[in-house]
Design a protein around this motif. Sequence first.
Motif, PDB file in Angstrom:
ATOM      1  N   LEU A  34     -13.016  17.830  16.025  1.00 51.78           N
ATOM      2  CA  LEU A  34     -14.302  17.527  14.883  1.00 51.78           C
ATOM      3  C   LEU A  34     -15.406  17.162  15.646  1.00 51.78           C
ATOM      4  O   LEU A  34     -15.407  16.022  16.211  1.00 51.78           O
ATOM      5  N   SER A  52      -8.578  11.698  17.912  1.00 52.85           N
ATOM      6  CA  SER A  52      -7.465  11.348  16.959  1.00 52.85           C
ATOM      7  C   SER A  52      -7.777  10.850  15.637  1.00 52.85           C
ATOM      8  O   SER A  52      -8.730  10.063  15.790  1.00 52.85           O
ATOM      9  N   ASP A  61      -9.043  15.995   4.272  1.00 51.70           N
ATOM     10  CA  ASP A  61      -8.548  17.369   4.780  1.00 51.70           C
ATOM     11  C   ASP A  61      -9.575  18.123   5.603  1.00 51.70           C
ATOM     12  O   ASP A  61      -9.134  19.179   6.057  1.00 51.70           O
ATOM     13  N   GLN A  62     -10.738  17.371   5.940  1.00 58.62           N
ATOM     14  CA  GLN A  62     -11.419  18.018   6.791  1.00 58.62           C
ATOM     15  C   GLN A  62     -11.344  17.513   8.347  1.00 58.62           C
ATOM     16  O   GLN A  62     -11.777  17.975   9.278  1.00 58.62           O
ATOM     17  N   SER A  99      -9.700  16.601  11.703  1.00 60.06           N
ATOM     18  CA  SER A  99      -8.964  17.385  12.773  1.00 60.06           C
ATOM     19  C   SER A  99      -9.340  17.138  14.228  1.00 60.06           C
ATOM     20  O   SER A  99     -10.611  16.867  14.405  1.00 60.06           O
ATOM     21  N   PRO A 100      -8.822  16.912  15.081  1.00 61.66           N
ATOM     22  CA  PRO A 100      -9.065  16.713  16.471  1.00 61.66           C
ATOM     23  C   PRO A 100      -9.903  17.969  16.653  1.00 61.66           C
ATOM     24  O   PRO A 100      -9.607  19.121  16.452  1.00 61.66           O
TER      25      PRO A 100
END
Length: 143
Positions: free
Chosen positions: A113, A65, A107-108, A110-111
Amino acid sequence: MDSITLRPVVDEILTLDEAGAHLLGSACQDCDTVYFPPVLRCRNPGCAGKTIVPSHLEGAGVLFSFTIQRYRPPALFALEPWEAYAIGSVDLAGGVRVLGIIQAPFDQLSPGLAVRLSTSVLNDGDEGAVITHVFVPDEDGPG
């Protein structure tokens, strides 16, 4: 040319050597519980042995997260020049979850990654550069 002195913001959790940066944790030899930051004794209530040894943590993991911090941190952790940053919770091998700055475009993020350990200069002064652990996207990692 002068050599640059690099100082971890917290010595007890980050070390640098020829191979790169390593997070320092601890592990219980009796129940295999891994801790970060290091602990002096095992906190697992089901563990009878409680034998703790220092441990280098894996440098690759998966972002669990994150949040975007838009306020200046206290002086010890001051980022210069100041800009908003992401801080995330990263699942590393061994079942330990570590918090750290995530250096990636917002913007890249996210959970899930895949990320890997790196370092970043927080600030640079007369006594050298103060660094901290950060995580950066790992295109070769799981995720």
